[in-house]
Design a protein around this motif. Structure first.
Motif, PDB file in Angstrom:
ATOM      1  N   ASP A   1      42.253  32.973  35.900  1.00  0.00           N
ATOM      2  CA  ASP A   1      42.130  34.031  36.903  1.00  0.00           C
ATOM      3  C   ASP A   1      42.314  33.487  38.319  1.00  0.00           C
ATOM      4  O   ASP A   1      42.867  34.175  39.190  1.00  0.00           O
ATOM      5  CB  ASP A   1      40.762  34.712  36.789  1.00  0.00           C
ATOM      6  CG  ASP A   1      40.622  35.545  35.520  1.00  0.00           C
ATOM      7  OD1 ASP A   1      41.651  35.861  34.901  1.00  0.00           O
ATOM      8  OD2 ASP A   1      39.480  35.871  35.156  1.00  0.00           O
TER       9      ASP A   1
ATOM     10  N   ALA B   1      46.034  33.151  38.913  1.00  0.00           N
ATOM     11  CA  ALA B   1      46.626  34.473  39.155  1.00  0.00           C
ATOM     12  C   ALA B   1      46.221  35.014  40.526  1.00  0.00           C
ATOM     13  O   ALA B   1      47.040  35.621  41.231  1.00  0.00           O
ATOM     14  CB  ALA B   1      46.191  35.441  38.050  1.00  0.00           C
ATOM     15  N   PHE B   2      44.987  34.775  40.915  1.00  0.00           N
ATOM     16  CA  PHE B   2      44.484  35.236  42.218  1.00  0.00           C
ATOM     17  C   PHE B   2      45.256  34.573  43.352  1.00  0.00           C
ATOM     18  O   PHE B   2      45.679  35.224  44.323  1.00  0.00           O
ATOM     19  CB  PHE B   2      42.999  34.922  42.314  1.00  0.00           C
ATOM     20  CG  PHE B   2      42.319  35.421  43.558  1.00  0.00           C
ATOM     21  CD1 PHE B   2      41.943  36.749  43.674  1.00  0.00           C
ATOM     22  CD2 PHE B   2      42.055  34.563  44.612  1.00  0.00           C
ATOM     23  CE1 PHE B   2      41.303  37.215  44.824  1.00  0.00           C
ATOM     24  CE2 PHE B   2      41.425  35.008  45.760  1.00  0.00           C
ATOM     25  CZ  PHE B   2      41.049  36.345  45.862  1.00  0.00           C
ATOM     26  N   HIS B   3      45.466  33.258  43.226  1.00  0.00           N
ATOM     27  CA  HIS B   3      46.206  32.532  44.262  1.00  0.00           C
ATOM     28  C   HIS B   3      47.661  32.979  44.306  1.00  0.00           C
ATOM     29  O   HIS B   3      48.249  33.118  45.390  1.00  0.00           O
ATOM     30  CB  HIS B   3      46.120  31.028  44.021  1.00  0.00           C
ATOM     31  CG  HIS B   3      46.754  30.210  45.100  1.00  0.00           C
ATOM     32  ND1 HIS B   3      48.090  29.864  45.079  1.00  0.00           N
ATOM     33  CD2 HIS B   3      46.248  29.702  46.252  1.00  0.00           C
ATOM     34  CE1 HIS B   3      48.378  29.166  46.159  1.00  0.00           C
ATOM     35  NE2 HIS B   3      47.271  29.057  46.892  1.00  0.00           N
ATOM     36  N   ALA B   4      48.245  33.207  43.140  1.00  0.00           N
ATOM     37  CA  ALA B   4      49.648  33.644  43.098  1.00  0.00           C
ATOM     38  C   ALA B   4      49.832  34.995  43.769  1.00  0.00           C
ATOM     39  O   ALA B   4      50.849  35.249  44.428  1.00  0.00           O
ATOM     40  CB  ALA B   4      50.128  33.696  41.647  1.00  0.00           C
ATOM     41  N   GLU B   5      48.857  35.882  43.611  1.00  0.00           N
ATOM     42  CA  GLU B   5      48.975  37.227  44.179  1.00  0.00           C
ATOM     43  C   GLU B   5      48.621  37.283  45.657  1.00  0.00           C
ATOM     44  O   GLU B   5      49.274  37.984  46.431  1.00  0.00           O
ATOM     45  CB  GLU B   5      48.082  38.189  43.403  1.00  0.00           C
ATOM     46  CG  GLU B   5      48.199  39.640  43.852  1.00  0.00           C
ATOM     47  CD  GLU B   5      47.491  40.615  42.954  1.00  0.00           C
ATOM     48  OE1 GLU B   5      47.504  41.830  43.258  1.00  0.00           O
ATOM     49  OE2 GLU B   5      46.912  40.179  41.924  1.00  0.00           O
ATOM     50  N   TYR B   6      47.605  36.524  46.059  1.00  0.00           N
ATOM     51  CA  TYR B   6      47.091  36.670  47.427  1.00  0.00           C
ATOM     52  C   TYR B   6      47.269  35.421  48.294  1.00  0.00           C
ATOM     53  O   TYR B   6      47.005  35.475  49.497  1.00  0.00           O
ATOM     54  CB  TYR B   6      45.595  37.026  47.391  1.00  0.00           C
ATOM     55  CG  TYR B   6      45.310  38.315  46.664  1.00  0.00           C
ATOM     56  CD1 TYR B   6      45.641  39.549  47.227  1.00  0.00           C
ATOM     57  CD2 TYR B   6      44.710  38.304  45.403  1.00  0.00           C
ATOM     58  CE1 TYR B   6      45.385  40.732  46.553  1.00  0.00           C
ATOM     59  CE2 TYR B   6      44.450  39.485  44.726  1.00  0.00           C
ATOM     60  CZ  TYR B   6      44.783  40.692  45.304  1.00  0.00           C
ATOM     61  OH  TYR B   6      44.523  41.860  44.630  1.00  0.00           O
TER      62      TYR B   6
ATOM     63  N   ARG C   1      37.292  38.047  45.766  1.00  0.00           N
ATOM     64  CA  ARG C   1      37.918  39.382  45.668  1.00  0.00           C
ATOM     65  C   ARG C   1      37.275  40.356  46.637  1.00  0.00           C
ATOM     66  O   ARG C   1      37.977  41.177  47.255  1.00  0.00           O
ATOM     67  CB  ARG C   1      37.787  39.884  44.228  1.00  0.00           C
ATOM     68  CG  ARG C   1      38.679  39.141  43.240  1.00  0.00           C
ATOM     69  CD  ARG C   1      38.390  39.527  41.801  1.00  0.00           C
ATOM     70  NE  ARG C   1      39.342  38.960  40.873  1.00  0.00           N
ATOM     71  CZ  ARG C   1      39.066  38.607  39.644  1.00  0.00           C
ATOM     72  NH1 ARG C   1      37.841  38.768  39.171  1.00  0.00           N
ATOM     73  NH2 ARG C   1      40.002  38.080  38.852  1.00  0.00           N
TER      74      ARG C   1
END
Length: 309
Positions: free
Chosen positions: A40, A43-48, A302
């Motif tokens: 997670d 994925a969090f770093h990739a998105e934001y 988040r």
């Protein structure tokens, strides 16, 4: 969250058959949870483009606390988060500690703040805890997050009770309608644990130091959570056959060989043959606490994005 069967039949079902004495493997659950958190975080770093950051503050030089804090830092790195360690001397004043917390509150790279307890004499732990920004209070001990929990609102939940709840949900599924008894009424574990179980639809009782005939209450429990720090307090005649027993306690006691070992609040060898499911010590609740701290740090990251949007 799946419902295994109706609340009226589940307690009886857990009291018989091959489930009797099943060990709840908190260590394996924590490993799985940390793997999910690591995925997670990626994925969090990739998105934001943001890496969650956790600041841990230790005041004083207690060897056990130092080891525990360093383990938190290692686990933070292992899941791909940033760790910020602040090791302060025993002579640190309350004013200096509050100044540090103010800086961490204002730092956008810090998403979670944890001040290791206990604090030295002369520092008001409650004041320090409440100085932490509620959105960064990954221990969930500040008054804002405690109030949100009491109202059944979303917030950051104390790590150990959250870990206990995860284990219970993994073992039992839907907890609605079950009788739960929490032994111990501390702000750290007992009270938030009772509120979490109440929010899940359990009928909840709390056993504390002034409870008359506590065994009569604990023997009604489909779920028994024990957090007193009194080793071996819960014996076989305190437990309903088939109950799910979560032992939060951990005490180091001497052995006949002159060494020491870790034991819980539950007399494991006596209770395991009676319980349907039970956490061992060590290897039960303990590993879940740091894993849930990491989960809370990701949740806090988040929250920081939703606040800035």
């Amino acid at each position: 969250m799946s419902d295994l069967t109706t609340p009226a039949t589940r307690p009886a079902d857990t009291a018989s058959g091959p489930e009797r004495g099943r060990r709840i493997d908190g260590k394996a659950f924590a490993v799985s949870l940390r793997k999910q958190i690591a995925a997670d975080v990626v994925a969090f770093h990739a998105e934001y483009g943001v890496t969650p950051g956790l600041a841990v503050v230790l005041v004083g030089n207690d060897p056990a606390s130092e080891i525990y804090v360093r383990n938190k830092a290692l686990e933070t790195h292992h899941v791909g988060m940033r760790s910020f360690m602040h090791m302060l001397p025993e002579t640190t004043t309350e004013a200096a500690l509050l100044t540090l917390i103010g800086r961490l509150n204002a730092d956008p790279e810090i998403h979670g703040i944890l001040v290791q307890l206990p604090l030295p004499n002369g520092i008001d732990a409650r004041r320090i805890t409440n100085a932490i920004d509620p959105k960064k209070d990954v221990d969930g001990l500040g008054e804002v997050n405690a109030g949100r929990l009491s109202l059944g609102l979303p917030g950051l939940i104390p790590c150990t009770p959250l870990g206990c709840l995860m284990l219970l949900q993994s073992e039992l599924g839907n907890l609605r309608g079950l009788n739960a008894v929490v032994v111990g009424a501390s702000n750290l574990v007992g009270k938030p644990m009772a509120l979490l179980l109440l929010n899940e639809g359990c009928t909840v009782s709390i056993v504390h130091i002034d409870t008359i005939n506590p065994q009569a209450l604990t023997r009604t429990a489909d779920i028994l959570v024990v957090a007193t720090g009194v080793s071996g307090l819960i014996r076989h005649d305190w437990v309903k056959p088939g109950a799910t027993v979560i032992d939060v306690g951990i005490t180091r006691v001497p052995t006949a060989s002159g060494k020491t070992k870790l034991v819980g609040d539950v007399a494991f060898d006596e209770v395991a043959p009676i319980a349907g499911r039970i956490t061992p010590v060590p290897g039960g609740v303990g590993p879940m606490t740091i894993a849930c701290l990491l989960q809370n740090t990701l949740t806090a990251a988040r929250l920081s994005l939703s606040e800035s949007a």
